[in-house]
Design a protein around this motif. Structure first.
Motif, short mmCIF file in Angstrom:
data_model
loop_
_atom_site.label_atom_id
_atom_site.label_comp_id
_atom_site.label_asym_id
_atom_site.label_seq_id
_atom_site.Cartn_x
_atom_site.Cartn_y
_atom_site.Cartn_z
N GLY A 97 0.82 -1.21 0.00
CA GLY A 97 0.00 0.00 0.00
C GLY A 97 0.85 1.25 0.00
O GLY A 97 2.04 1.21 -0.28
N GLY A 98 0.18 2.36 0.32
CA GLY A 98 0.88 3.64 0.32
C GLY A 98 0.12 4.66 1.13
O GLY A 98 -0.87 4.35 1.79
N ASN A 99 0.63 5.89 1.09
CA ASN A 99 -0.05 6.99 1.79
C ASN A 99 -0.17 8.18 0.86
O ASN A 99 0.36 8.18 -0.26
CB ASN A 99 0.67 7.34 3.10
CG ASN A 99 2.04 7.94 2.89
OD1 ASN A 99 2.51 8.09 1.78
ND2 ASN A 99 2.70 8.28 3.98
N GLY A 100 -0.86 9.21 1.32
CA GLY A 100 -1.12 10.38 0.51
C GLY A 100 0.11 11.18 0.14
O GLY A 100 0.09 11.98 -0.79
N ALA A 101 1.21 10.97 0.87
CA ALA A 101 2.45 11.68 0.58
C ALA A 101 3.25 11.00 -0.53
O ALA A 101 4.35 11.44 -0.86
CB ALA A 101 3.29 11.78 1.85
N GLY A 102 2.71 9.93 -1.11
CA GLY A 102 3.41 9.24 -2.19
C GLY A 102 4.34 8.14 -1.72
O GLY A 102 5.07 7.56 -2.52
N GLY A 103 4.33 7.83 -0.44
CA GLY A 103 5.18 6.78 0.09
C GLY A 103 4.58 5.41 -0.12
O GLY A 103 3.40 5.27 -0.43
N ALA A 104 5.42 4.39 0.08
CA ALA A 104 4.99 3.00 -0.12
C ALA A 104 5.25 2.20 1.15
O ALA A 104 6.26 2.39 1.83
CB ALA A 104 5.77 2.38 -1.28
N PHE A 105 4.31 1.29 1.44
CA PHE A 105 4.47 0.33 2.53
C PHE A 105 4.83 -1.01 1.89
O PHE A 105 4.15 -1.45 0.96
CB PHE A 105 3.19 0.20 3.35
CG PHE A 105 2.76 1.49 3.98
CD1 PHE A 105 3.47 2.02 5.04
CD2 PHE A 105 1.64 2.17 3.52
CE1 PHE A 105 3.08 3.23 5.63
CE2 PHE A 105 1.24 3.35 4.10
CZ PHE A 105 1.96 3.89 5.15
N VAL A 106 5.87 -1.65 2.41
CA VAL A 106 6.35 -2.91 1.85
C VAL A 106 6.42 -3.94 2.97
O VAL A 106 6.97 -3.67 4.05
CB VAL A 106 7.76 -2.73 1.23
CG1 VAL A 106 8.31 -4.05 0.71
CG2 VAL A 106 7.74 -1.68 0.13
#
Length: 183
Positions: free
Chosen positions: A47-56
């Motif tokens: 997934g990710g967040n609104g700041a453009g980051g990614a969760f791995v």
């Protein structure tokens, strides 16, 4: 014994997914990879967040956060700990921003200041309760310490597509650097 919380288990609960979305976490991964992780052939972006980051989700089951600004680090030991962190401290990324280079006490000060400045406190508290209830999750014991320990022990080396390594998630700012978060 309850089944461990995994991305697969979570995605079957659309109500909790919506509540997490209200806390700026989405479970729609990017189609195009924009980073690599040393020693991980096919990173599993969850997934990710609104700041453009990614969760791995790493093979070790740690959750790694990769920011779009060139910072990365493990933020939770397990997927369940990640969901507990997001529910307890939805502003976890700001806690890291105001960590004074990774100082636990400064992170605690930042968490307290950020909690007080929440604009939508009632909505966030409702989201916290609904996420915990919907997943039968206990409240996190000490989410700031858990975040600190995960980032401090982070050994994942993340690189941009040009090979440049990302830096730590601990930022140099303190809570005193931001006039809106001064305790």
């Amino acid at each position: 014994m309850p089944m461990p919380l995994t991305p697969e288990v979570l995605t079957t609960n659309s109500e909790v997914i919506a509540w997490l979305g209200s806390l700026d976490v989405s479970f729609a991964p990017d189609d195009e990879p924009w980073f690599t992780i040393d020693g991980v052939e096919s990173p599993r972006q969850i997934g990710g967040n609104g700041a453009g980051g990614a969760f791995v989700l790493l093979p070790s089951q740690n959750v790694l956060y990769v920011s779009s600004e060139g910072r990365a680090g493990i933020i939770a030991d397990t997927f369940e700990a990640f969901v507990q962190l997001v529910a307890a401290r939805p502003y976890w990324l700001d806690i890291l921003k105001f960590s004074a280079g990774g100082d636990l006490e400064e992170m605690r000060r930042a968490a307290n200041a950020l909690e007080v400045t929440l604009d939508d406190e009632d909505e966030i508290n409702e989201a916290r309760e609904e996420i915990r209830r919907g997943l039968d999750l206990p409240e996190a014991d000490d989410p700031v310490r858990a975040l600190y320990e995960a980032v401090a022990a982070s050994d994942a080396i993340v690189r941009a597509t040009d090979g440049c390594p990302f830096t730590t998630l601990f930022n140099r700012f303190s809570v005193d650097s931001n006039p809106t978060t001064k305790p």
